[in-house]
Design an enzyme around this catalytic site. Structure first.
Site, PDB file in Angstrom:
ATOM      1  N   ASP A   1      58.231 -71.038-150.447  1.00 55.27           N
ATOM      2  CA  ASP A   1      57.370 -71.497-151.512  1.00 55.27           C
ATOM      3  C   ASP A   1      57.766 -70.623-152.690  1.00 55.27           C
ATOM      4  O   ASP A   1      57.740 -69.308-152.524  1.00 55.27           O
ATOM      5  CB  ASP A   1      55.976 -71.641-151.395  1.00 55.27           C
ATOM      6  CG  ASP A   1      55.298 -72.352-152.300  1.00 55.27           C
ATOM      7  OD1 ASP A   1      54.918 -73.412-152.151  1.00 55.27           O
ATOM      8  OD2 ASP A   1      54.796 -71.764-153.401  1.00 55.27           O
ATOM      9  N   SER A   5      60.593 -74.961-158.265  1.00 56.00           N
ATOM     10  CA  SER A   5      60.087 -75.064-156.584  1.00 56.00           C
ATOM     11  C   SER A   5      61.242 -74.556-155.830  1.00 56.00           C
ATOM     12  O   SER A   5      62.375 -74.792-156.056  1.00 56.00           O
ATOM     13  CB  SER A   5      59.530 -76.425-156.036  1.00 56.00           C
ATOM     14  OG  SER A   5      59.670 -76.734-154.869  1.00 56.00           O
ATOM     15  N   ARG A  20      52.152 -74.251-163.074  1.00 55.49           N
ATOM     16  CA  ARG A  20      53.112 -75.195-163.650  1.00 55.49           C
ATOM     17  C   ARG A  20      52.591 -76.136-164.573  1.00 55.49           C
ATOM     18  O   ARG A  20      51.517 -76.967-164.199  1.00 55.49           O
ATOM     19  CB  ARG A  20      53.978 -75.685-162.703  1.00 55.49           C
ATOM     20  CG  ARG A  20      54.838 -74.574-161.903  1.00 55.49           C
ATOM     21  CD  ARG A  20      56.071 -75.166-161.168  1.00 55.49           C
ATOM     22  NE  ARG A  20      56.840 -73.986-160.648  1.00 55.49           N
ATOM     23  CZ  ARG A  20      57.131 -73.697-159.614  1.00 55.49           C
ATOM     24  NH1 ARG A  20      56.873 -74.586-158.687  1.00 55.49           N
ATOM     25  NH2 ARG A  20      58.015 -72.472-159.389  1.00 55.49           N
ATOM     26  N   ASP A  42      48.196 -76.788-146.706  1.00 54.16           N
ATOM     27  CA  ASP A  42      47.707 -76.746-148.168  1.00 54.16           C
ATOM     28  C   ASP A  42      48.144 -77.828-148.936  1.00 54.16           C
ATOM     29  O   ASP A  42      47.397 -78.244-150.003  1.00 54.16           O
ATOM     30  CB  ASP A  42      47.846 -75.375-148.611  1.00 54.16           C
ATOM     31  CG  ASP A  42      49.120 -74.824-148.883  1.00 54.16           C
ATOM     32  OD1 ASP A  42      50.256 -75.469-148.343  1.00 54.16           O
ATOM     33  OD2 ASP A  42      49.463 -73.696-149.361  1.00 54.16           O
ATOM     34  N   HIS A  43      49.398 -78.186-148.923  1.00 53.69           N
ATOM     35  CA  HIS A  43      49.915 -78.901-150.030  1.00 53.69           C
ATOM     36  C   HIS A  43      49.521 -80.503-149.596  1.00 53.69           C
ATOM     37  O   HIS A  43      49.938 -81.292-150.770  1.00 53.69           O
ATOM     38  CB  HIS A  43      51.538 -78.889-149.963  1.00 53.69           C
ATOM     39  CG  HIS A  43      51.911 -77.896-150.682  1.00 53.69           C
ATOM     40  ND1 HIS A  43      51.649 -76.267-150.511  1.00 53.69           N
ATOM     41  CD2 HIS A  43      52.521 -77.434-151.963  1.00 53.69           C
ATOM     42  CE1 HIS A  43      52.120 -75.697-151.253  1.00 53.69           C
ATOM     43  NE2 HIS A  43      52.850 -76.244-152.288  1.00 53.69           N
ATOM     44  N   ARG A  84      61.703 -75.880-153.031  1.00 52.12           N
ATOM     45  CA  ARG A  84      62.001 -77.107-151.945  1.00 52.12           C
ATOM     46  C   ARG A  84      63.339 -77.228-151.690  1.00 52.12           C
ATOM     47  O   ARG A  84      64.010 -77.815-152.610  1.00 52.12           O
ATOM     48  CB  ARG A  84      61.028 -78.603-152.437  1.00 52.12           C
ATOM     49  CG  ARG A  84      61.499 -79.019-153.809  1.00 52.12           C
ATOM     50  CD  ARG A  84      60.553 -79.876-154.245  1.00 52.12           C
ATOM     51  NE  ARG A  84      59.409 -79.296-154.797  1.00 52.12           N
ATOM     52  CZ  ARG A  84      58.710 -79.932-155.775  1.00 52.12           C
ATOM     53  NH1 ARG A  84      59.082 -80.842-156.459  1.00 52.12           N
ATOM     54  NH2 ARG A  84      57.623 -79.201-156.083  1.00 52.12           N
TER      55      ARG A  84
HETATM   56  C1  MIC Z   1      55.129 -75.811-156.345  1.00 48.62           C
HETATM   57  O1  MIC Z   1      54.204 -75.220-156.877  1.00 48.62           O
HETATM   58  O2  MIC Z   1      55.955 -76.688-156.945  1.00 48.62           O
HETATM   59  C2  MIC Z   1      55.439 -76.033-154.754  1.00 48.62           C
HETATM   60  C3  MIC Z   1      54.717 -77.386-154.603  1.00 48.62           C
HETATM   61  O3  MIC Z   1      54.300 -74.951-154.309  1.00 48.62           O
HETATM   62  C4  MIC Z   1      56.618 -75.610-154.495  1.00 48.62           C
HETATM   63  C5  MIC Z   1      56.997 -76.007-153.180  1.00 48.62           C
HETATM   64  C6  MIC Z   1      57.200 -77.237-152.625  1.00 48.62           C
HETATM   65  O4  MIC Z   1      57.692 -78.116-153.226  1.00 48.62           O
HETATM   66  O5  MIC Z   1      56.862 -77.779-151.370  1.00 48.62           O
HETATM   67  C7  MIC Z   1      57.150 -74.283-154.677  1.00 48.62           C
HETATM   68  O6  MIC Z   1      56.810 -73.612-155.651  1.00 48.62           O
HETATM   69  O7  MIC Z   1      58.085 -73.756-154.235  1.00 48.62           O
HETATM   70 FE1  SF4 Z   2      50.093 -74.901-154.342  1.00 51.75          FE
HETATM   71 FE2  SF4 Z   2      52.309 -74.512-155.625  1.00 51.75          FE
HETATM   72 FE3  SF4 Z   2      50.139 -75.044-156.820  1.00 51.75          FE
HETATM   73 FE4  SF4 Z   2      50.288 -72.656-155.786  1.00 51.75          FE
HETATM   74  S1  SF4 Z   2      51.816 -73.429-157.340  1.00 51.75           S
HETATM   75  S2  SF4 Z   2      48.404 -74.266-155.756  1.00 51.75           S
HETATM   76  S3  SF4 Z   2      51.505 -73.226-153.900  1.00 51.75           S
HETATM   77  S4  SF4 Z   2      51.617 -76.279-155.283  1.00 51.75           S
END
Ligand code: MIC
Ligand code: SF4
Length: 756
Positions: free
Chosen positions: A160, A643, A448, A95-96, A645
């Site tokens: 995640d 995140s 976010r 999805d990312h 990550r």
């Molecule tokens: C996000 O919302 O910041 C992400 C991208 O989903 C991350 C995961 C990632 O950095 O791959 C998260 O929330 O953990």
């Molecule tokens: Fe994707 Fe993270 Fe955004 Fe949710 S918050 S849509 S998992 S990047």
């Protein structure tokens, strides 16, 4: 099809006895969070009153979920453990990595070509190790999990931070780094600091323009981005039960934005309806049979102050729609105060784009309520002033809203429908003109809104709101438009008011889908070969990090003293860098490039103490590494917020940073650092942050007797020859100290496996 029904039935058959035993051991009624935690204790761990916020406890989660951007690292680690199959049901979701540019179908075709190597890797490694694989286009991890895997009373971890979304279906679902997921998939226990408990009592009922999103926007305003750290937020009360299951999901989802370990709701009718609508009547039936075990005890909800560490009460009948932002999700402004706030802060009031969808807000209910506003555009002779986009959370939702005519209503107001993916929420948005870096305002229903997150432009101010409010503000083109009181001028020059949104919680005709995008793993995957090319730019097999040298660390150069907010987006940016998530060396070129250097207020510009010259952070760190010199990163409050990550921890580890010293950490990032064998330390006196100077060489004293709860000392050797000693704290337990000594948790697992 119901996935893993046997697992759910087994969990339910064991839950009553486990909960009763815990109630007896603690000698008091239990919250829902406790019921789920205590019924998932690792085998052999006896229930007792674990000290919240202090005790580390071993758990046995029921399942693991991973998304493509984090699964690569998680599975590269799993691949080194020697296991033949995952020990618990696990899934991967693509999805990312899909860029939102033109519209869903075209963008998806492009993504499949561009990411072919990564998708092939994930698909084949999933096939090999018995992992369910959701193809690109199937949807966003958390929506797909809610629709298929989440179940009341279950415990899940996911790579995640928004894994917590599944709390909407009464789970304890927690975001973790890939190394944690790797442990659980390898059949090991999963350790968690026993969380504190925050109770949120919801009275009254949502009405008019107010949506579930406003509950969490309000809570974020109260608790701030760190107020939920190491706590589980449990929602209860008549306001909770009167809300839809997907609405509860939205609230839990954004619990990540207050740093909460997770959030949850007790099992109720709304969950039963949702389970049935998504083809899981058997799960609803099984849950009904033990329903008292799937919610908090009555006395807890009647006298919450006795059982929770903190209680917040919100009256939904009086709650106002909110807009949170810019640049931080906890800056909450009720819509009625936006005119004043925008004027005071100089926020541009023209809304350029309204974006709805994401894992946070893309349920059928969300879309149908937003559609009820889009319909009024034609009915009332209006014109939509801002651009408008939708990212559906899953193919199931997308297909159903297309069938029900919702997508065509959106298209009539000029909307673009992007692929079922993260897209603009994670900087995968090729927004025209973003490179001009103009100051501008957007509103979205994501979670976010850190600087640069949506389109890479540091001057884009993103405000978070419910999908309904985003739609209204996009129609009005004005951030200060309050749909409750204000009118709009239509094409005939008349003043018209928007009617409050209305919609269906679940599709009246039921959900439908042609191809949900699922690929089941091979029964026996032992013959599947995983091919990672040695010259690949996107994938790189992992090497083992070196163990600790057995001595104190001397002469560490200060790499950067980060000032203010330093989220994982600042430490390891997403957007264009997502493509290197499977290649540690390449992604390390983004290390800390978004962090602000305290000494010159610039980003990606630090002093190389060996040459005296200023340069990019990754290049400076590579120079230290080449010279065999260790370094230290210093940070402010809530360092690593955001995140899950683990790249934000692996990059410094790979490039030779030894210590991260901050005023306070966000939970997942602190664990990620420990897992990767780094030293994660906090100032005993926060004012000591001011003592760190740009040319400092720093010694860490006390490592040879590194013990739980025993602070360490740091000697700051200043350039003028003087030095100061400061005390620093750590939260390592005995096991985590072993990880540090071994050079990382994975080295411990590998060593154990090779013995067995
Ligand atoms: C996000 O919302 O910041 C992400 C991208 O989903 C991350 C995961 C990632 O950095 O791959 C998260 O929330 O953990
Ligand atoms: Fe994707 Fe993270 Fe955004 Fe949710 S918050 S849509 S998992 S990047």
């Amino acid at each position: 099809m119901v996935f893993d029904l046997d697992l759910i039935k087994k969990t339910y058959s064991e839950m009553p006895a486990k909960v009763d035993a815990a109630r007896k051991a603690l000698g008091r009624p239990l919250t829902l969070a406790e019921k789920i935690l205590y019924s998932h204790l690792w085998k052999g761990v006896e229930p007792k009153d674990f000290e919240r916020g202090k005790a580390y406890v071993d758990f046995a989660p029921d399942r693991v979920a991973m998304q493509d951007a984090t699964a690569q690292m998680a599975l590269l680690q799993f691949d080194t453990t020697g296991r033949k199959k995952v020990a618990v049901p696990s899934t991967v979701h693509c999805d990312h990595l899909i860029v939102a540019k033109n519209e869903g179908k075209q963008d998806l075709v492009k993504a499949v070509t561009e990411n072919e190597e990564v998708y092939n890797f994930l698909s084949s490694i999933s096939n090999k190790y018995g992992i369910g694989f959701w193809k690109p286009g199937a949807g966003i991890i958390h929506q797909v999990v809610l629709e298929n895997y989440a179940f009341p009373g279950g415990m899940m971890i996911g790579t995640d931070s928004h894994t917590v979304n599944a709390g909407g279906l009464g789970m304890i679902a927690i975001g973790v780094g890939g190394a944690d997921a790797c442990d659980v998939m390898a059949g090991l226990s999963w350790e968690l600091l026993m969380p504190k408990l925050i109770g949120v009592k919801l009275t009254g009922k949502l009405n008019g323009w107010t949506a579930p999103k406003d509950v969490i926007l309000k809570v974020a305003g109260i608790l701030t981005v760190k107020g939920g750290t190491n706590a589980i937020v449990e929602y209860f009360g008549e306001g909770a039960t009167s809300m839809s299951c997907t609405g509860k999901g939205t609230i839990c989802n954004m619990g990540a934005e207050i740093g909460a370990t997770t959030s949850t709701f007790g099992y109720d009718e709304s969950m039963s309806r949702y389970l049935k609508a998504t083809g899981r009547a058997e799960v609803a039936e099984a849950a009904d049979a033990i329903k008292d075990y799937l919610t908090g005890d009555a006395d807890v909800y009647a006298n919450p102050e006795k059982y929770f560490d903190k209680v917040i009460e919100i009256n939904l009948s009086e709650l106002e729609p909110h807009l949170n932002g810019p640049f931080t999700p906890d800056l909450a402004t009720p819509i009625s105060q936006m005119k004043e706030a925008a004027a005071k802060n100089g926020w541009p009031t023209k809304v350029e784009v309204g974006l709805i969808g994401s894992c946070t807000n893309s349920s059928y209910e969300d879309i149908s309520r937003a559609v009820s506003l889009a319909k009024q555009v034609a009915e009332k002779g209006l014109k939509t002033k801002a651009e408008f986009t939708i990212t559906p959370g899953s193919e199931l939702v997308r297909y159903t809203i297309e069938r029900d005519g919702y997508l065509s209503t959106f298209e009539k107001i000029g909307a673009t429908v992007f692929a079922n993916a993260c897209g603009p929420c994670i900087g995968m948005w090729e927004r025209m003109g973003a490179e001009k870096q103009e100051k501008n305002t957007i509103v979205h229903s994501f979670n976010r809104n850190f600087a640069k997150r949506a389109d890479g432009n540091p001057n884009t101010m993103a405000f978070v709101a419910s999908p309904e409010l985003v739609t209204a503000l996009a129609i009005a083109g004005d951030l200060t438009f309050n749909p409750i009181t204000d009118t709009l001028t239509n094409e005939k020059g008349e003043q018209v008011k928007l009617d409050p949104p209305s919609g269906d919680e679940l599709p009246v005709k039921g959900f439908a889908v042609e191809d949900a995008g699922y690929q089941a793993p091979a029964e026996d995957g032992s013959g599947v070969i995983i091919d990672v090319k040695s010259d690949s730019k996107r994938l790189q097999l992992l090497y083992s990090f070196a163990p600790w040298e057995g001595t104190d660390l001397k002469g560490l150069k200060l790499l950067i003293k980060a000032k203010g907010k330093c989220t994982t987006d600042h430490i390891s940016m997403a957007g264009p860098w997502l493509k290197f998530r499977g290649h540690l060396d390449n992604i390390s070129n983004n290390m800390l490039i978004g962090a602000v250097n305290f000494f010159n207020e610039k980003t990606d510009n630090v002093k190389n103490q060996l040459t005296g010259e200023y340069g990019a952070v990754p290049a400076t760190q590579r120079a230290y590494k080449a010279a065999g010199v260790g370094s230290i990163v210093v940070g402010d409050e809530n360092y690593g917020e955001g995140s899950s990550r683990e790249h934000a921890a692996m990059e410094p580890r790979h490039l030779g940073v030894r210590v991260v010293l901050v005023k306070s950490f966000a939970r997942i990032h602190e664990t990620n650092l420990k897992k990767q064998g780094m030293l994660a330390l906090t100032f005993a006196n926060k004012e000591d942050y001011d003592k760190i100077q740009e040319d400092d060489s720093i010694d860490v004293i006390g490592l040879t007797s590194f013990t739980p709860s025993q602070p360490l000392q740091l000697v700051l050797n200043h350039k003028d020859g003087s030095n100061e000693t400061i005390t620093v704290n750590h939260s390592y337990n005995a096991q985590q100290i072993e990880w540090f000594k071994a050079g990382g948790a994975l080295n411990v697992i590998r060593a154990e496996f090779s013995k067995s």
